[in-house]
Structure formats: C-alpha cells, structure tokens
Design a protein around this motif. Structure first.
Motif, PDB file in Angstrom:
ATOM      1  N   PHE A   1     -33.432 -22.656 -23.344  1.00  0.00           N
ATOM      2  CA  PHE A   1     -33.311 -21.788 -22.170  1.00  0.00           C
ATOM      3  C   PHE A   1     -34.624 -21.757 -21.374  1.00  0.00           C
ATOM      4  CE2 PHE A   1     -30.098 -20.250 -25.161  1.00  0.00           C
ATOM      5  CZ  PHE A   1     -28.975 -20.274 -24.360  1.00  0.00           C
ATOM      6  N   VAL A   2     -35.039 -22.923 -20.901  1.00  0.00           N
ATOM      7  CA  VAL A   2     -36.210 -23.022 -20.010  1.00  0.00           C
ATOM      8  C   VAL A   2     -35.685 -23.378 -18.628  1.00  0.00           C
ATOM      9  CG1 VAL A   2     -38.338 -24.265 -19.479  1.00  0.00           C
ATOM     10  CG2 VAL A   2     -37.787 -23.688 -21.850  1.00  0.00           C
ATOM     11  N   GLY A   3     -36.077 -22.583 -17.643  1.00  0.00           N
ATOM     12  CA  GLY A   3     -35.529 -22.779 -16.300  1.00  0.00           C
ATOM     13  C   GLY A   3     -36.579 -23.078 -15.254  1.00  0.00           C
ATOM     14  N   GLN A   4     -36.089 -23.424 -14.072  1.00  0.00           N
ATOM     15  CA  GLN A   4     -36.947 -23.543 -12.900  1.00  0.00           C
ATOM     16  C   GLN A   4     -36.308 -22.727 -11.784  1.00  0.00           C
ATOM     17  OE1 GLN A   4     -37.134 -27.552 -11.325  1.00  0.00           O
ATOM     18  NE2 GLN A   4     -35.150 -28.046 -12.223  1.00  0.00           N
ATOM     19  N   VAL A   5     -37.138 -22.216 -10.891  1.00  0.00           N
ATOM     20  CA  VAL A   5     -36.638 -21.338  -9.829  1.00  0.00           C
ATOM     21  C   VAL A   5     -35.898 -22.166  -8.786  1.00  0.00           C
ATOM     22  CG1 VAL A   5     -37.253 -19.644  -8.068  1.00  0.00           C
ATOM     23  CG2 VAL A   5     -38.525 -19.721 -10.230  1.00  0.00           C
ATOM     24  N   ASP A   6     -34.655 -21.768  -8.519  1.00  0.00           N
ATOM     25  CA  ASP A   6     -33.849 -22.426  -7.498  1.00  0.00           C
ATOM     26  C   ASP A   6     -33.953 -21.660  -6.180  1.00  0.00           C
ATOM     27  OD1 ASP A   6     -31.919 -24.319  -6.547  1.00  0.00           O
ATOM     28  OD2 ASP A   6     -30.375 -22.773  -6.731  1.00  0.00           O
ATOM     29  N   LYS A   7     -34.042 -20.326  -6.279  1.00  0.00           N
ATOM     30  CA  LYS A   7     -34.110 -19.478  -5.086  1.00  0.00           C
ATOM     31  C   LYS A   7     -34.763 -18.147  -5.457  1.00  0.00           C
ATOM     32  CE  LYS A   7     -31.135 -17.655  -1.424  1.00  0.00           C
ATOM     33  NZ  LYS A   7     -29.760 -17.294  -1.060  1.00  0.00           N
ATOM     34  N   VAL A   8     -35.534 -17.600  -4.522  1.00  0.00           N
ATOM     35  CA  VAL A   8     -36.184 -16.300  -4.723  1.00  0.00           C
ATOM     36  C   VAL A   8     -35.519 -15.280  -3.815  1.00  0.00           C
ATOM     37  CG1 VAL A   8     -38.363 -15.012  -4.527  1.00  0.00           C
ATOM     38  CG2 VAL A   8     -38.389 -17.396  -5.299  1.00  0.00           C
ATOM     39  N   ASN A   9     -35.163 -14.123  -4.379  1.00  0.00           N
ATOM     40  CA  ASN A   9     -34.567 -13.045  -3.587  1.00  0.00           C
ATOM     41  C   ASN A   9     -35.690 -12.329  -2.822  1.00  0.00           C
ATOM     42  OD1 ASN A   9     -33.271 -10.841  -2.512  1.00  0.00           O
ATOM     43  ND2 ASN A   9     -32.379 -10.128  -4.428  1.00  0.00           N
ATOM     44  N   THR A  10     -36.058 -12.904  -1.683  1.00  0.00           N
ATOM     45  CA  THR A  10     -37.193 -12.369  -0.915  1.00  0.00           C
ATOM     46  C   THR A  10     -36.890 -10.989  -0.330  1.00  0.00           C
ATOM     47  OG1 THR A  10     -36.438 -13.643   1.001  1.00  0.00           O
ATOM     48  CG2 THR A  10     -38.178 -14.620  -0.348  1.00  0.00           C
ATOM     49  N   SER A  11     -35.615 -10.683  -0.086  1.00  0.00           N
ATOM     50  CA  SER A  11     -35.294  -9.372   0.499  1.00  0.00           C
ATOM     51  C   SER A  11     -35.658  -8.245  -0.471  1.00  0.00           C
ATOM     52  CB  SER A  11     -33.821  -9.289   0.908  1.00  0.00           C
ATOM     53  OG  SER A  11     -32.984  -9.453  -0.211  1.00  0.00           O
ATOM     54  N   LEU A  12     -35.507  -8.499  -1.784  1.00  0.00           N
ATOM     55  CA  LEU A  12     -35.899  -7.496  -2.781  1.00  0.00           C
ATOM     56  C   LEU A  12     -37.411  -7.293  -2.753  1.00  0.00           C
ATOM     57  CD1 LEU A  12     -35.395  -5.616  -5.161  1.00  0.00           C
ATOM     58  CD2 LEU A  12     -35.346  -7.607  -6.666  1.00  0.00           C
TER      59      LEU A  12
END
Length: 267
Positions: free
Chosen positions: A120-131
């Motif tokens: 379970f090692v991931g990479q960021v696909d998208k950041v919730n910038t609105s939060l």
C-alpha cells in the motif's frame, strides 16, 4: 500571499528548535508567505513497528507497506507527530490544523507500483486544493500527514518528499526541503562551501562522484522532481537556522536552490 510548502522529515523534526516554529508563524503573520507543512515520520514509525513486533522492509528507499504497517504509520504520523507539530506552532502564537491525506480526500492517491510489490504505497494523483484554501482562509497553517486514499477508500502510505512536491505543485507554490545542514556542501580548495544553486546535471555528477551522498541524495532528487512537476522554486534549507527561511522568502541567498537552467553563475 505566496504559498511555501515546507517538507520536514522525521529525522529532522526532533532537532528543530522552538525558534523554527516561531519563524514559520512570523512569516504568516507578516504576510511574507503562507506556510504549509508536510511532514514525514520514518524514525518514529520504525520505533513503533519494533514495539508492535511488525516486520518491515525497504525497496529502493521506499517502505514496503502491508495493511499492518499502514495502520502503525497512520497512527504515528496522523496522531503523535501531527499533533506535536500543531502544538508547537500554536505555542509559538499561530493557529494550525492537522490534516491527513485521507481527510476530505486531501491527497487523492493511486498505487505507486501497480504490480503490488510495494504493497500500500501510493503516489498523489490529485490534491483537494479547495480544502487547503478553506484552512488557509481561516488563518491557519495546514500540517499534512502523507497518508492518502483512492476513489474506493483504500489507504496508501506516501513518501513525504513526493507528497510535499505534489502539494506545492497543486498550490503553485515554492518547495523548501528542511534539513539540519546549510545546504549542499563541498570542500573546495580546503574550505567547506555551500552551493548557492545546482542544476540537474551538476547534481547527478556530484552524486556519481560521492560529493552528494547519504540522506542528501533523496532531498536533491525530490527538489528536482518538484521542479519537473511545476513547482515554482525548490530549495534545501537549514531548519536549525530559521533565519534562512526568511532570507529565502525575501529573495536573499540561503541554502541551495535546485534549478533547471544552465549557465547561471553560482558558487
């Protein structure tokens, strides 16, 4: 106000003086920049895994993450480390909010290794910038733990440097990798010199020759990854000398900038 993402590794956290947190709060109060902290937690996770008798291994510097390892990593990073940083920022007079990448799907993640070798090692696909925008508008400093989540709700452990670069890219900010030394150093004519800036070619050459070694290698490579991902500027700064943070924000020489351009004059 310009965004400044500060990546603070687990090995550096224990050494940072109270003045570091005061400087981070001061930068926000003086409207010099909006700090966002992304932290790691390697040493603390290792210690917790030992206590719980959980086996762990690394492949190419990345922790192979089983569900059991992930539970411990989440407990340590989203719990004790996050709250310690938030507490120190608030003790320094600021307001901070700890967030994991799971909260509000802040760090939307995909597997780093589709074959599953790393677990379970991931990479960021998208950041919730609105939060993050909401937290920033509230007047707070976001403190982000790099545990992400995919569309199905599956959790992933994310390398802290990679998470910080993704956040800096999404917020169109600068990326500062906080170290415990003044920058990339080299002995020239018998004197230790800090390089003002280095290009990709120079970095690879210095890694090959052994001038850049050990823990500095992932730092410079993360700085390069940040640039290739669209980060405005990447720099390695000394967290033990917090004035360097302010100098860098003000455009003065501090630490080692990592740049794409060639043919630029530097030490």
């Amino acid at each position: 106000m310009e965004i400044m993402v500060l990546k603070v590794g687990g090995s550096v956290l224990a050494k940072l003086p109270d003045s570091f947190y005061k400087m981070v709060v001061s930068l926000r109060e003086q409207n010099l920049c909006q700090p966002v902290i992304v932290h790691g937690g390697g040493p603390e996770i290792n210690e917790a895994l030992k206590q719980f008798n959980v086996e762990t291994e690394f492949i190419d510097g990345l922790r192979v993450t089983t569900e059991e390892v992930l539970d411990v990593a989440q407990m340590v990073m989203c719990g004790s480390i996050s709250k310690t940083i938030v507490g120190k920022l608030q003790k320094a007079g600021g307001t901070a909010i700890g967030l994991s990448g799971i909260d509000g799907s802040l760090l939307q993640t995909i597997p780093l290794d589709p074959k599953g070798t790393l677990g379970f090692v991931g990479q960021v696909d998208k950041v919730n910038t609105s939060l993050l925008d909401t937290v920033i508008q509230y007047g707070s400093i976001p403190v982000i733990s790099p545990i992400g989540v995919d569309k199905s709700g599956t959790r992933y452990n994310i390398n802290g440097d990679m998470a910080a670069a993704a956040v800096a890219q999404a917020l169109e900010g600068k990326l500062a990798l906080i170290s415990d030394i003044p920058g990339v150093m080299e002995e020239i004519a018998g004197k230790k010199t800090v390089h003002d800036q280095l290009t990709k070619e120079e970095i690879e050459e210095k890694i090959a020759s052994g001038i850049i070694y050990g823990g500095m290698i992932p730092k410079v490579r993360s700085a390069l990854k940040g640039l290739s991902g669209g980060v405005k500027e990447s720099v390695i700064l000394n967290g033990l000398n917090p004035e360097d943070l302010k100098k860098f924000i003000e455009g003065k020489q501090a630490g080692t900038k990592v740049i794409h351009n060639e043919g630029v004059q530097h030490v």
